[in-house]
Design a protein around this motif. Structure first.
Motif, PDB file in Angstrom:
ATOM      1  N   CYS A  85       0.854  -1.189   0.000  1.00 44.52           N
ATOM      2  CA  CYS A  85       0.000   0.000   0.000  1.00 44.52           C
ATOM      3  C   CYS A  85       0.891   1.241   0.000  1.00 44.52           C
ATOM      4  O   CYS A  85       1.366   1.686   1.044  1.00 44.52           O
ATOM      5  N   ASP A  86       1.103   1.763  -1.185  1.00 39.60           N
ATOM      6  CA  ASP A  86       2.019   2.878  -1.391  1.00 39.60           C
ATOM      7  C   ASP A  86       1.684   4.076  -0.498  1.00 39.60           C
ATOM      8  O   ASP A  86       2.571   4.662   0.117  1.00 39.60           O
ATOM      9  N   GLU A  87       0.429   4.416  -0.403  1.00 36.03           N
ATOM     10  CA  GLU A  87       0.013   5.588   0.363  1.00 36.03           C
ATOM     11  C   GLU A  87       0.358   5.443   1.845  1.00 36.03           C
ATOM     12  O   GLU A  87       0.865   6.377   2.469  1.00 36.03           O
ATOM     13  N   ILE A  88       0.116   4.269   2.411  1.00 37.74           N
ATOM     14  CA  ILE A  88       0.417   4.034   3.829  1.00 37.74           C
ATOM     15  C   ILE A  88       1.918   4.076   4.079  1.00 37.74           C
ATOM     16  O   ILE A  88       2.390   4.715   5.026  1.00 37.74           O
ATOM     17  N   VAL A  89       2.686   3.407   3.223  1.00 33.74           N
ATOM     18  CA  VAL A  89       4.142   3.381   3.400  1.00 33.74           C
ATOM     19  C   VAL A  89       4.716   4.787   3.299  1.00 33.74           C
ATOM     20  O   VAL A  89       5.523   5.206   4.144  1.00 33.74           O
ATOM     21  N   ARG A  90       4.321   5.519   2.281  1.00 38.47           N
ATOM     22  CA  ARG A  90       4.821   6.898   2.114  1.00 38.47           C
ATOM     23  C   ARG A  90       4.485   7.755   3.340  1.00 38.47           C
ATOM     24  O   ARG A  90       5.329   8.504   3.831  1.00 38.47           O
ATOM     25  N   SER A  91       3.275   7.628   3.842  1.00 42.70           N
ATOM     26  CA  SER A  91       2.859   8.418   5.000  1.00 42.70           C
ATOM     27  C   SER A  91       3.678   8.067   6.238  1.00 42.70           C
ATOM     28  O   SER A  91       4.144   8.962   6.964  1.00 42.70           O
ATOM     29  N   GLN A  92       3.881   6.769   6.488  1.00 46.43           N
ATOM     30  CA  GLN A  92       4.649   6.349   7.662  1.00 46.43           C
ATOM     31  C   GLN A  92       6.103   6.807   7.573  1.00 46.43           C
ATOM     32  O   GLN A  92       6.675   7.268   8.567  1.00 46.43           O
ATOM     33  N   LEU A  93       6.706   6.687   6.402  1.00 46.42           N
ATOM     34  CA  LEU A  93       8.097   7.113   6.249  1.00 46.42           C
ATOM     35  C   LEU A  93       8.234   8.623   6.411  1.00 46.42           C
ATOM     36  O   LEU A  93       9.167   9.100   7.070  1.00 46.42           O
ATOM     37  N   LEU A  94       7.314   9.381   5.828  1.00 41.97           N
ATOM     38  CA  LEU A  94       7.375  10.834   5.954  1.00 41.97           C
ATOM     39  C   LEU A  94       7.172  11.266   7.401  1.00 41.97           C
ATOM     40  O   LEU A  94       7.876  12.164   7.887  1.00 41.97           O
ATOM     41  N   ASP A  95       6.259  10.604   8.112  1.00 39.83           N
ATOM     42  CA  ASP A  95       6.076  10.899   9.539  1.00 39.83           C
ATOM     43  C   ASP A  95       7.370  10.655  10.307  1.00 39.83           C
ATOM     44  O   ASP A  95       7.761  11.459  11.162  1.00 39.83           O
ATOM     45  N   GLY A  96       8.046   9.552  10.001  1.00 43.27           N
ATOM     46  CA  GLY A  96       9.315   9.244  10.664  1.00 43.27           C
ATOM     47  C   GLY A  96      10.393  10.265  10.361  1.00 43.27           C
ATOM     48  O   GLY A  96      11.136  10.689  11.257  1.00 43.27           O
ATOM     49  N   ASN A 133       9.892  13.420   9.482  1.00 42.29           N
ATOM     50  CA  ASN A 133       9.511  14.675  10.137  1.00 42.29           C
ATOM     51  C   ASN A 133       9.762  14.639  11.638  1.00 42.29           C
ATOM     52  O   ASN A 133       9.968  15.675  12.262  1.00 42.29           O
ATOM     53  N   ALA A 134       9.745  13.449  12.222  1.00 47.04           N
ATOM     54  CA  ALA A 134      10.008  13.295  13.661  1.00 47.04           C
ATOM     55  C   ALA A 134      11.494  13.062  13.955  1.00 47.04           C
ATOM     56  O   ALA A 134      11.860  12.756  15.092  1.00 47.04           O
ATOM     57  N   ASN A 135      12.335  13.183  12.934  1.00 44.02           N
ATOM     58  CA  ASN A 135      13.781  12.945  13.078  1.00 44.02           C
ATOM     59  C   ASN A 135      14.089  11.545  13.578  1.00 44.02           C
ATOM     60  O   ASN A 135      15.034  11.322  14.326  1.00 44.02           O
ATOM     61  N   ALA A 136      13.273  10.577  13.157  1.00 41.59           N
ATOM     62  CA  ALA A 136      13.446   9.200  13.622  1.00 41.59           C
ATOM     63  C   ALA A 136      14.494   8.433  12.826  1.00 41.59           C
ATOM     64  O   ALA A 136      15.094   7.493  13.345  1.00 41.59           O
ATOM     65  N   PHE A 137      14.718   8.803  11.579  1.00 41.72           N
ATOM     66  CA  PHE A 137      15.598   8.023  10.704  1.00 41.72           C
ATOM     67  C   PHE A 137      17.004   8.595  10.641  1.00 41.72           C
ATOM     68  O   PHE A 137      17.203   9.802  10.578  1.00 41.72           O
ATOM     69  N   GLN A 138      17.955   7.658  10.612  1.00 40.43           N
ATOM     70  CA  GLN A 138      19.348   8.006  10.356  1.00 40.43           C
ATOM     71  C   GLN A 138      19.813   7.219   9.137  1.00 40.43           C
ATOM     72  O   GLN A 138      19.486   6.025   9.000  1.00 40.43           O
ATOM     73  N   GLY A 139      20.563   7.886   8.279  1.00 41.60           N
ATOM     74  CA  GLY A 139      21.161   7.201   7.145  1.00 41.60           C
ATOM     75  C   GLY A 139      22.371   6.413   7.611  1.00 41.60           C
ATOM     76  O   GLY A 139      23.091   6.832   8.519  1.00 41.60           O
ATOM     77  N   ILE A 140      22.579   5.258   7.001  1.00 41.87           N
ATOM     78  CA  ILE A 140      23.733   4.413   7.315  1.00 41.87           C
ATOM     79  C   ILE A 140      24.741   4.565   6.192  1.00 41.87           C
ATOM     80  O   ILE A 140      24.415   4.338   5.020  1.00 41.87           O
ATOM     81  N   PHE A 141      25.962   4.944   6.543  1.00 47.04           N
ATOM     82  CA  PHE A 141      27.028   5.157   5.567  1.00 47.04           C
ATOM     83  C   PHE A 141      28.189   4.214   5.850  1.00 47.04           C
ATOM     84  O   PHE A 141      28.590   4.039   6.998  1.00 47.04           O
ATOM     85  N   VAL A 142      28.723   3.617   4.793  1.00 39.82           N
ATOM     86  CA  VAL A 142      29.930   2.801   4.859  1.00 39.82           C
ATOM     87  C   VAL A 142      30.850   3.320   3.766  1.00 39.82           C
ATOM     88  O   VAL A 142      30.455   3.386   2.597  1.00 39.82           O
ATOM     89  N   ASN A 143      32.052   3.705   4.145  1.00 44.77           N
ATOM     90  CA  ASN A 143      33.008   4.277   3.183  1.00 44.77           C
ATOM     91  C   ASN A 143      32.370   5.406   2.376  1.00 44.77           C
ATOM     92  O   ASN A 143      32.516   5.494   1.158  1.00 44.77           O
ATOM     93  N   ARG A 144      31.637   6.257   3.066  1.00 42.50           N
ATOM     94  CA  ARG A 144      30.975   7.433   2.497  1.00 42.50           C
ATOM     95  C   ARG A 144      29.833   7.130   1.538  1.00 42.50           C
ATOM     96  O   ARG A 144      29.308   8.013   0.900  1.00 42.50           O
TER      97      ARG A 144
END
Length: 160
Positions: A52-63, A65-76
């Motif tokens: 369900c594209d709409e639900i997934v997009r909404s949940q990710l955007l909420d996260g 906006n809440a500063n919940a996500f961090q990007g994972i970097f390996v060797n830049r």
């Protein structure tokens, strides 16, 4: 010579991978969405019958906006994303996505082991949930997590 043979042996697991985490912002949305879809779509469909594209997009955007996500970097290189919540009673791994071409390289293992170390220092368990259709459960069990509750779609796991 024996050391060289042992290093080549399939019995030795790779060493934990060095990584860096950086806060993601709403400008990272398209990457996060593509990452989530690439790594989770087949498991979501297996669990619920559809993506369900709409639900997934909404949940990710909420996260984001809440500063919940961090990007994972390996060797830049940005190789994934994680969302972790730190509560008074436990540490909750909400989401962990690693690009398929970087899976099985101990990146997720390294991150989880660091979270376990953090939790031990504060005498808290680490909790997570995994879709019943996902092979990630094998990784979590190998790291010492146990299933504490199940639903038809999910396993709820804890490291104490």
């Amino acid at each position: 010579m024996l050391l060289l043979q042992l290093q080549r042996s399939s019995m030795i697991e790779p060493l934990p991978q060095a990584y860096k985490l950086e806060l993601m912002t709403p400008s990272d949305f398209e990457f996060l969405y593509a990452l989530c879809r690439a790594t989770m779509e087949c498991y979501v469909i297996a669990a619920w019958g559809e993506w369900c594209d709409e639900i997934v997009r909404s949940q990710l955007l909420d996260g984001l906006n809440a500063n919940a996500f961090q990007g994972i970097f390996v060797n830049r290189l940005r190789v994934g994303a994680i969302a972790v919540e730190r509560h008074d009673t436990h540490i909750q791994i909400e989401d962990l996505y690693i690009l398929k071409e970087f899976q099985n390289q101990c990146i997720g293992t390294s991150i989880i082991l660091d979270l376990i170390k953090e939790a031990r220092q504060s005498f808290k368990p680490v909790r997570l949930r995994v879709l019943s259709s996902s092979p990630a459960r094998i990784l979590y069990e190998r790291l010492g997590f146990v299933v504490v509750q199940t639903t038809p779609e999910r396993y709820f796991m804890e490291y104490i």
